[in-house]
Design an enzyme around this catalytic site. Structure first.
Site, PDB file in Angstrom:
ATOM      1  N   CYS A 268      -4.854  -2.714   2.401  1.00  0.00           N
ATOM      2  CA  CYS A 268      -4.992  -3.051   3.870  1.00  0.00           C
ATOM      3  C   CYS A 268      -6.740  -3.000   4.915  1.00  0.00           C
ATOM      4  O   CYS A 268      -6.759  -4.219   4.422  1.00  0.00           O
ATOM      5  CB  CYS A 268      -4.550  -0.717   5.005  1.00  0.00           C
ATOM      6  SG  CYS A 268      -4.239  -0.733   6.034  1.00  0.00           S
TER       7      CYS A 268
ATOM      8  N   LYS B 297      -8.831   3.019  -3.266  1.00  0.00           N
ATOM      9  CA  LYS B 297      -8.715   2.441  -1.953  1.00  0.00           C
ATOM     10  C   LYS B 297     -10.786   2.745  -1.128  1.00  0.00           C
ATOM     11  O   LYS B 297     -10.823   4.089  -1.379  1.00  0.00           O
ATOM     12  CB  LYS B 297      -8.276   2.625  -0.415  1.00  0.00           C
ATOM     13  CG  LYS B 297      -8.595   2.034   0.739  1.00  0.00           C
ATOM     14  CD  LYS B 297      -7.648   2.254   1.470  1.00  0.00           C
ATOM     15  CE  LYS B 297      -8.139   1.392   3.393  1.00  0.00           C
ATOM     16  NZ  LYS B 297      -6.124   1.894   4.129  1.00  0.00           N
TER      17      LYS B 297
ATOM     18  N   GLU C 285       0.517  -1.094  -0.221  1.00  0.00           N
ATOM     19  CA  GLU C 285      -0.055   0.012   0.079  1.00  0.00           C
ATOM     20  C   GLU C 285       1.426   1.354   0.005  1.00  0.00           C
ATOM     21  O   GLU C 285       1.657   1.190   0.710  1.00  0.00           O
ATOM     22  CB  GLU C 285      -1.412  -0.013   0.674  1.00  0.00           C
ATOM     23  CG  GLU C 285      -1.724   1.185   1.201  1.00  0.00           C
ATOM     24  CD  GLU C 285      -2.546   1.103   2.072  1.00  0.00           C
ATOM     25  OE1 GLU C 285      -3.725   1.281   2.211  1.00  0.00           O
ATOM     26  OE2 GLU C 285      -2.260   1.029   3.277  1.00  0.00           O
TER      27      GLU C 285
END
Length: 328
Positions: free
Chosen positions: A160, A125, A45
């Protein structure tokens, strides 16, 4: 396509907040992975230009925030083009985690680049986690389409704590990925200081195993290392997270949840490799398929709004009225 796929999972440290230097290191790692026979390489990430670790120490740092914007990666840029060229020259699929600069707004993004160098998909995300919202914006509806066919198999990616979003996970499972890239920042062992186990290296490993079992896919769990240079650069000493060197815990999990790789020490950089047999997915599918024979869509189903809501858009009724007037 052969069912045998060799994959590479990075556990490395970026050149913190330096776009060009981290792009160069990205290409070096791509070359190394390909030289060792990998057909796919995965990055963590916000690998480019490094995860903004200072947000867990102080919510506002205008100097670093400005630097971060200037060093975040634009999709249509010479830097991205150089990564695409490297992927093509080395005939390897690249799953890249990066901070995306879109008109100087930032998003936690991932790109899947084919072995021919073409960008097959990009995604953002859907919701930055907690303090990440001081830096990053939310995604758009088209980012739900996160799984694509590649020369290494059908590949998907999430970032994540998206891996604890049940609806998002189910939507991704339904896209039938064979290999899943789980991108994370530096992660540290749990201690009894009141921090969440779910944010620790042990907790996220459990999340990766669960994802593999639920999706019947191979999971490439890729994490960043933060060294003393990163701690100093972002002044995270004494902060809640990422305040000391470490953070690496990259791993590879099979479709039944078993770990297929040996760990690298948390402070060390390296690449983890595994030879996957995609036919092993059938063994797990025979027992469970949460989007197939082991489901009840007549009782429970998922609704999705996948359209992109633009910041500036015409009112449909107004457009129709204007068109009618022009015809008269």
């Amino acid at each position: 396509m052969s069912s045998q796929v060799r994959v590479a999972v990075t556990q490395a440290e970026p050149v913190w907040l330096d776009l060009d230097a981290t792009v160069k290191k990205t290409c070096d790692l791509i070359v190394e992975a390909a030289a060792n026979g990998a057909q796919l390489v995965a990055f963590p990430e916000c690998w480019i230009p490094g995860y903004p670790a200072w947000i867990w120490t102080r919510p506002v740092d205008m100097r670093l925030s400005s630097t971060y914007i200037q060093n975040s990666l634009k999709i249509d840029s010479p830097q991205m083009a150089s990564i695409q060229k490297c992927a093509a020259e080395n005939k390897i699929v690249v799953v890249l985690g990066f901070s995306e600069n879109l008109h100087n707004s930032l998003y936690i993004s991932q790109a899947i680049i084919g072995s021919d160098g073409k960008i097959l998909t990009t995604r953002k995300k859907i919701k930055p986690t907690h303090m990440e919202r001081t830096i990053f914006g939310d995604s758009f509806g088209d980012c739900l389409q996160s799984v694509v066919d590649t020369s290494a198999g059908r590949v998907g990616a999430l970032s994540c704590w998206e891996h604890i979003q049940p609806l998002l996970k189910y939507h991704t499972y339904a896209q039938r990925e064979q290999i899943h890239v789980a991108a994370w920042p530096p992660l540290f062992p749990h201690n009894e200081d009141g921090s969440l186990f779910s944010m620790s290296s042990e907790g996220t490993s459990s999340i990766a195993r669960t994802y593999a079992i639920e999706s019947q896919s191979f999971v490439l769990h890729t994490t960043t290392v933060i060294g003393q240079s990163g701690v100093d650069r972002m002044a995270t000493h004494g902060g809640a997270l990422m305040s000391t060197p470490g953070g690496g815990c990259s791993a590879i999990f099979g479709p039944d949840g078993r770990q297929l790789s040996q760990p690298i020490p948390s402070t060390e950089e390296g690449i983890i490799y595994a030879d996957l047999d995609l036919d092993q997915i059938y063994h797990s599918k025979a027992f469970v398929d949460v989007c197939g024979h082991y489901s009840r869509p007549d009782l429970l189903w998922l609704g999705v709004e996948g359209s992109v809501k633009r910041h500036v858009r015409e009112n449909a009724a107004t457009v129709a009225a204007e068109a009618e007037q022009q015809e008269q």
